[in-house]
Design a protein around this motif. Sequence first.
Motif, PDB file in Angstrom:
ATOM      1  N   HIS A 167      51.082  49.723  55.189  1.00  0.00           N
ATOM      2  CA  HIS A 167      49.726  50.223  55.191  1.00  0.00           C
ATOM      3  C   HIS A 167      49.700  51.687  54.753  1.00  0.00           C
ATOM      4  O   HIS A 167      48.833  52.106  54.006  1.00  0.00           O
ATOM      5  N   GLU A 168      50.727  52.439  55.208  1.00  0.00           N
ATOM      6  CA  GLU A 168      50.765  53.872  54.903  1.00  0.00           C
ATOM      7  C   GLU A 168      50.828  54.113  53.401  1.00  0.00           C
ATOM      8  O   GLU A 168      50.210  55.010  52.882  1.00  0.00           O
ATOM      9  N   SER A 169      51.632  53.281  52.696  1.00  0.00           N
ATOM     10  CA  SER A 169      51.885  53.623  51.308  1.00  0.00           C
ATOM     11  C   SER A 169      50.736  53.245  50.389  1.00  0.00           C
ATOM     12  O   SER A 169      50.605  53.793  49.319  1.00  0.00           O
ATOM     13  N   GLY A 197      46.942  61.743  49.091  1.00  0.00           N
ATOM     14  CA  GLY A 197      46.697  63.111  49.503  1.00  0.00           C
ATOM     15  C   GLY A 197      47.968  63.776  49.973  1.00  0.00           C
ATOM     16  O   GLY A 197      48.744  63.211  50.710  1.00  0.00           O
ATOM     17  N   SER A 198      48.211  64.987  49.548  1.00  0.00           N
ATOM     18  CA  SER A 198      49.425  65.650  50.006  1.00  0.00           C
ATOM     19  C   SER A 198      49.100  66.493  51.240  1.00  0.00           C
ATOM     20  O   SER A 198      49.973  66.955  51.939  1.00  0.00           O
ATOM     21  N   LYS A 216      62.215  57.626  48.775  1.00  0.00           N
ATOM     22  CA  LYS A 216      61.170  56.733  49.247  1.00  0.00           C
ATOM     23  C   LYS A 216      60.009  57.480  49.885  1.00  0.00           C
ATOM     24  O   LYS A 216      58.873  57.125  49.706  1.00  0.00           O
ATOM     25  N   THR A 217      60.329  58.534  50.649  1.00  0.00           N
ATOM     26  CA  THR A 217      59.256  59.277  51.299  1.00  0.00           C
ATOM     27  C   THR A 217      58.642  60.210  50.270  1.00  0.00           C
ATOM     28  O   THR A 217      59.281  61.159  49.846  1.00  0.00           O
ATOM     29  N   VAL A 218      57.411  59.888  49.842  1.00  0.00           N
ATOM     30  CA  VAL A 218      56.833  60.680  48.773  1.00  0.00           C
ATOM     31  C   VAL A 218      55.807  61.686  49.257  1.00  0.00           C
ATOM     32  O   VAL A 218      55.444  62.591  48.544  1.00  0.00           O
ATOM     33  N   SER A 219      55.331  61.501  50.498  1.00  0.00           N
ATOM     34  CA  SER A 219      54.452  62.531  51.032  1.00  0.00           C
ATOM     35  C   SER A 219      54.683  62.605  52.534  1.00  0.00           C
ATOM     36  O   SER A 219      55.350  61.755  53.102  1.00  0.00           O
ATOM     37  N   ASN A 220      54.151  63.640  53.161  1.00  0.00           N
ATOM     38  CA  ASN A 220      54.373  63.803  54.595  1.00  0.00           C
ATOM     39  C   ASN A 220      53.789  62.631  55.379  1.00  0.00           C
ATOM     40  O   ASN A 220      52.714  62.148  55.088  1.00  0.00           O
ATOM     41  N   ALA A 221      54.535  62.189  56.411  1.00  0.00           N
ATOM     42  CA  ALA A 221      54.006  61.168  57.315  1.00  0.00           C
ATOM     43  C   ALA A 221      54.198  61.680  58.728  1.00  0.00           C
ATOM     44  O   ALA A 221      55.147  62.414  58.990  1.00  0.00           O
ATOM     45  N   ALA A 260      58.146  68.462  42.835  1.00  0.00           N
ATOM     46  CA  ALA A 260      56.989  68.215  43.695  1.00  0.00           C
ATOM     47  C   ALA A 260      57.412  68.038  45.152  1.00  0.00           C
ATOM     48  O   ALA A 260      56.835  68.648  46.055  1.00  0.00           O
ATOM     49  N   GLU A 261      58.452  67.209  45.393  1.00  0.00           N
ATOM     50  CA  GLU A 261      58.817  66.951  46.786  1.00  0.00           C
ATOM     51  C   GLU A 261      59.382  68.198  47.467  1.00  0.00           C
ATOM     52  O   GLU A 261      59.163  68.429  48.646  1.00  0.00           O
ATOM     53  N   GLU A 262      60.109  69.028  46.695  1.00  0.00           N
ATOM     54  CA  GLU A 262      60.622  70.264  47.274  1.00  0.00           C
ATOM     55  C   GLU A 262      59.471  71.172  47.677  1.00  0.00           C
ATOM     56  O   GLU A 262      59.529  71.849  48.708  1.00  0.00           O
ATOM     57  N   GLU A 263      58.422  71.156  46.873  1.00  0.00           N
ATOM     58  CA  GLU A 263      57.290  72.016  47.188  1.00  0.00           C
ATOM     59  C   GLU A 263      56.554  71.522  48.434  1.00  0.00           C
ATOM     60  O   GLU A 263      56.188  72.312  49.296  1.00  0.00           O
TER      61      GLU A 263
END
Lengths: 78, 713
Positions: free
Chosen positions: B5-7, B14-15, B59-64, B91-94
């Motif tokens: 559901h999260e993905s 949204g980041s 796999k983790t593309v944004s904060n959860a 992007a992920e480092e940022e």
Amino acid sequence: MSKNHIRPLASLAEGQTAQVASLLSGGTMRRRLQDIGFIEGTQVECVQKSPAGDPVAYRVRGALIALRSEDSARVLVV
Amino acid sequence: MGLTHESVGRGAAGSSLTIHKQHETDRIIALAGNPNVGKSTVFNALTGMNQHTGNWPGKTVSNAQGYCEADGRGYVMVDIPGCYSLMAHSAEEEVARNFICYGEPDGVIVVCDATCLERNLNLVLQTLEITSQVVVCVNLMDEARRKGVHLNTRLLSQRLGVPVVCTEARGKKGLKKLMQAMEKRLQEPSPSQPVQVQYITPLEEAISLLESSLNKVDLHSLPSRWLALRLLDQDEALLVGLEEYLDCDLLSLPGVRDALSQAEELLNRHGLTGETRLDAIVSSLVRQAEAICDGVVFQFPSSAEERDRKIDRILTSKGTGFPIMILLLAVVFWLTITGANYPSQLLAKGLFFLQGKISQGLLFLGAPPWLEGLLADGVYRTLAWVVSVMLPPMAIFFPLFTLLEDLGYLPRVAFNLDKYFKKCSACGKQALTMCMGFGCNAAGIVGCRIIDSPRERLIAILTNSFVPCNGRFPTLIAILTMFFVGAGTALFQSAACAILLTGIILLGIVMTFLSSKLLSSTILKGVPSSFTLELPPYRRPQIGKTIVRSIFDRTLFVLGRAVSVAAPAGLVIWLMANVSVNGQSLLTVCSGFLDPFAQLLGMDGVILLAFILGFPANEIVVPILLMAYMSAGSLVEYESLDALRTILVQNGWDWVTAVCVMLFSLFHWPCSTTCLTIYKETKSWKWTLISILLPTLTGMAACAIFANIARLF
């Protein structure tokens, strides 16, 4: 070819090991390579070529990292 | 295949992240770490959540966020994207850095891979430069033992100056200790000073020059030494972030600009300009990590490494790499087809038996016949079709695929296929997002964030729906079984079906390459960019857990979505079949309108209508099709796929129709969820439109060409 000859990482055959001498790539790729440990003196082993011959997997600081031939040609090793 | 559901749900794109505390005293803890160190596994084990995990990086593309309690206190855990560094090159480092700097976490847990600690320490050292409220979690201890790696964590903790806790998150070992160590660290009135990275002399001099001016101003608790370093490495993203989140223009602070030009001058005198300066900073970090590990990490000889190499020689070598990849695909399909057949029939029998009872019940309660028809023949019947045709293949395919994913096979697929993606000027990681697309195209499109280059990311997004998602597999399987696998033993039938399905999937993959090539030589011109692909060690999948998890997280989620769409669709179809205009049912009018065009594509109006009504979810195309045919004429009880075949043949289907329907199922507009996700990810209607047109036009062309050639014979 003598053992201390500077050559591109891409020229390594499977199973060969060398030390990083310098990086020719710039910008983000240079940073990424350094972050995963490609800095001067680091030991790199050419581990496995992909079925099509490119990319090639290298062992660096315990991890297995695949690089495309364009990128491994821009890493110089001795 | 990050289908949860999260993905694909709200907020996937949204980041920004709003932290939800349950009590005032809750602490916010960030989970940082390199990609693929089991960070999400630690997160799930602590919070009891099901953030998608799998054995491949990124796999983790944004904060959860998730919630956990330990010793009477609540913690909001934030899973930030895996990254190698906090210098914000990608992007992920940022995202990761922004959360540590501006998300105001009370503490940070840096998860490390015990099997390759030295590289992980780079991130630990960078985190320690920002905050001292850190606990280092050395995860994957079980794997390290197998690989003959032993660690002196006491010495490691001494050298880093922060607590170090060993964990095996998959077996939930060490997590209690981890949280206790974090809490203890946060409560300490004067925590120990963490190790400080030593840079070369000119850099240290430049840092102190800047520090003395930065110390005079309010820095929102960001350490002046760290800010000085970022000013020296000309980190534009940081200056932007400071303005955006803290409303602080660093360079306009009194004295800072002067100090910076003095420091610059000093460094330039020593030849430390541009790239050389950055090299010096990164080298110091890597060398310090190396020094810390000396005497901490001991490598004993082990057979696990040799075993991994042997597997790799089989799975990725010239002779066997591709055949095994295709064989694996075929075996997965074969298991799905064989396994799904019987439960599918059983479910159908049960559900259609119930339909009779529901009808009787409704009439008994005095419901008018139109209401009985609407609910029983319309809504319920469509639901029954969706469940009986779609559920069994999903419940088998998802766990099988997850097993391959957990094993670590997907990065090898990317490794094998990269050369061809390069030829199309695309990124090898597109192979990963393509594989995710097999599960759900929307999830695959969110996953495209792992591709750094915006151009290559767009290519991956636009071509993702060329591989069939799980909603389309059952359609393909059903049609294949009905029309192309005739006489023969059951084994032969299912094997033939699996081989044909593999062929169709390969066609989808070939089209992915062709359209990527087309895009990169027309509207998305460019050269392939550099990238690194990490090949993680193979991990033994936790079979029982995988099956349970993939059924609950994925199968039921997807099924739920299909059911919620199928109910109104069933209603619409029933109404269309039963509401007449000028003596003709609406269904006949609509399908009649579409018919001439559909005939050009080797199909008929009803089929095209079913595809259009299936826009909210591909799973319902076949059920709608059957409903539409059956509402028009004889009602056939479901006995087997043969009965379905009879219905289709009665409505004019032949093998050409079947091929065209399969082609169109493979290549047509993405479902509504996917379209919405594409818009969220690209923020552009233009690209969303192109992503609809590209597969649709491909499908129309393929069908038209095939049908017209086939009809000649």
